[in-house]
Design an enzyme around this catalytic site. Sequence first.
Site, PDB file in Angstrom:
ATOM      1  N   ASP A 128      -9.370   4.815  -1.798  1.00  0.00           N
ATOM      2  CA  ASP A 128      -8.337   5.334  -2.692  1.00  0.00           C
ATOM      3  C   ASP A 128      -8.996   5.953  -3.919  1.00  0.00           C
ATOM      4  O   ASP A 128     -10.232   6.107  -3.972  1.00  0.00           O
ATOM      5  CB  ASP A 128      -7.348   4.231  -3.077  1.00  0.00           C
ATOM      6  CG  ASP A 128      -7.943   3.209  -4.048  1.00  0.00           C
ATOM      7  OD1 ASP A 128      -9.182   3.164  -4.205  1.00  0.00           O
ATOM      8  OD2 ASP A 128      -7.155   2.439  -4.635  1.00  0.00           O
TER       9      ASP A 128
ATOM     10  N   TYR B  93      -6.263   6.255   4.792  1.00  0.00           N
ATOM     11  CA  TYR B  93      -6.408   5.239   3.759  1.00  0.00           C
ATOM     12  C   TYR B  93      -5.569   3.999   4.049  1.00  0.00           C
ATOM     13  O   TYR B  93      -6.075   2.872   4.011  1.00  0.00           O
ATOM     14  CB  TYR B  93      -6.035   5.788   2.375  1.00  0.00           C
ATOM     15  CG  TYR B  93      -5.859   4.647   1.408  1.00  0.00           C
ATOM     16  CD1 TYR B  93      -6.967   3.975   0.913  1.00  0.00           C
ATOM     17  CD2 TYR B  93      -4.589   4.165   1.083  1.00  0.00           C
ATOM     18  CE1 TYR B  93      -6.829   2.871   0.093  1.00  0.00           C
ATOM     19  CE2 TYR B  93      -4.438   3.068   0.260  1.00  0.00           C
ATOM     20  CZ  TYR B  93      -5.563   2.416  -0.234  1.00  0.00           C
ATOM     21  OH  TYR B  93      -5.409   1.315  -1.019  1.00  0.00           O
TER      22      TYR B  93
ATOM     23  N   GLU C  20       0.823  -1.205   0.000  1.00  0.00           N
ATOM     24  CA  GLU C  20       0.000   0.000   0.000  1.00  0.00           C
ATOM     25  C   GLU C  20       0.859   1.258   0.000  1.00  0.00           C
ATOM     26  O   GLU C  20       0.532   2.252  -0.670  1.00  0.00           O
ATOM     27  CB  GLU C  20      -0.942  -0.001   1.208  1.00  0.00           C
ATOM     28  CG  GLU C  20      -2.038  -1.056   1.143  1.00  0.00           C
ATOM     29  CD  GLU C  20      -2.982  -0.844  -0.025  1.00  0.00           C
ATOM     30  OE1 GLU C  20      -3.058   0.285  -0.556  1.00  0.00           O
ATOM     31  OE2 GLU C  20      -3.652  -1.814  -0.422  1.00  0.00           O
TER      32      GLU C  20
ATOM     33  N   THR D 261       5.437  17.239  -6.985  1.00  0.00           N
ATOM     34  CA  THR D 261       3.996  17.466  -6.820  1.00  0.00           C
ATOM     35  C   THR D 261       3.641  18.939  -6.897  1.00  0.00           C
ATOM     36  O   THR D 261       2.646  19.320  -7.522  1.00  0.00           O
ATOM     37  CB  THR D 261       3.526  16.897  -5.465  1.00  0.00           C
ATOM     38  OG1 THR D 261       3.877  15.513  -5.394  1.00  0.00           O
ATOM     39  CG2 THR D 261       2.022  17.049  -5.312  1.00  0.00           C
TER      40      THR D 261
ATOM     41  N   GLN E 172       0.676   6.828  -5.295  1.00  0.00           N
ATOM     42  CA  GLN E 172       1.178   7.690  -6.372  1.00  0.00           C
ATOM     43  C   GLN E 172       2.189   6.981  -7.276  1.00  0.00           C
ATOM     44  O   GLN E 172       3.036   7.615  -7.891  1.00  0.00           O
ATOM     45  CB  GLN E 172       1.771   8.978  -5.774  1.00  0.00           C
ATOM     46  CG  GLN E 172       0.720   9.790  -5.021  1.00  0.00           C
ATOM     47  CD  GLN E 172       1.290  10.989  -4.307  1.00  0.00           C
ATOM     48  OE1 GLN E 172       2.150  10.865  -3.452  1.00  0.00           O
ATOM     49  NE2 GLN E 172       0.808  12.164  -4.657  1.00  0.00           N
TER      50      GLN E 172
END
Length: 348
Positions: free
Chosen positions: A137, A119, A39, A301, A44
Amino acid sequence: MTPFPDPALLLAWYDRHKRTLPWRMPSGAADPYRVWLSEVMLQQTTVATVGPRYARFLARFPDVASLAAASWEEVAEEWAGLGYYARARNLHAGAKALAAGGFPTTVEGLRAMPGIGAYTAAAVAAIAFNRPVVPADGNVERVTARIHAVDAPLPAAKPRLAALAQGWMENPAARARPGDFAQALFDLGATVCTPRNPACAICPWRDGCAAQKAGIQAGLPRKAAKKARPTRFGVHFLLRDRDGRLLLRRRPDSGLLGGMLEVPGTPWREEGWGAAEAATHAPLPGMDWQPLNGEATHGFTHFELRMALWRAEAPGGLAPEGLAWWDAAAARAAMPTAMKRLLDLAGV
């Protein structure tokens, strides 16, 4: 009124069509370390990229104890190229926290671990421990937005979508297999209810999808317009000795690319660098630094990075404090992608 889709239909579809993934095990039988690792890696990063890297990481750090015992440099080297390096730092810190005890089995306990958000805690709790939670997600948010025809844009709609997704746990079929149900949602979003051109004709929930009934599924979930990313500039200095080794340093532990190996250079800023000002950041004084044509670029980002590169040759010898000579191949293996692009620019 569009009927609420039956989780039993999705689970039956999942039993027939689930993806074969290297980290996937039957719900409730999964190793929590492997679930957690997968996970974190998948945040990303695409499944195609993670697959081989996951296997390689496990071969080097097969359990929590081996990861906790490793140095940050070893972990950083294995993570190089996957990006978002704070994930690796939090993973390492979490392993150290777990080394003295066992894995928390509840969402609340998992949330207390370093770097684990809502999450990831829900995903590990559902898949490894069969807790009745739905990890939301991007796939789950998309499926949920379409099933319920939620037209509020992301990211503002995230809390509502998470609450709607959790509502499926009120159904006995979903509650009996929460780990499988979560993974079924992941697979539905990844293979059928895709961002573009969703394959509604083969969707097990087609008859219960409000967006499909209204013909608006392709436009959901809506997303707020993104602001343009600013550009930052840097100048880096690549020094090689007669044996082809590179003079490199590690970035500070905190901040962007924390603790990662880099070609020394200026800070990254929104204002460009003049040659004289940039030269004050060169790692050794008095070298015959030559600027290379072109530049290396890398997208983070929140900003786009443009890096110029200067190069020089040196006789070698002892490295100054804070710097070290590295074999070029070993350096490339341990570097983040942004730095590898500088090596590419230099043909190293």
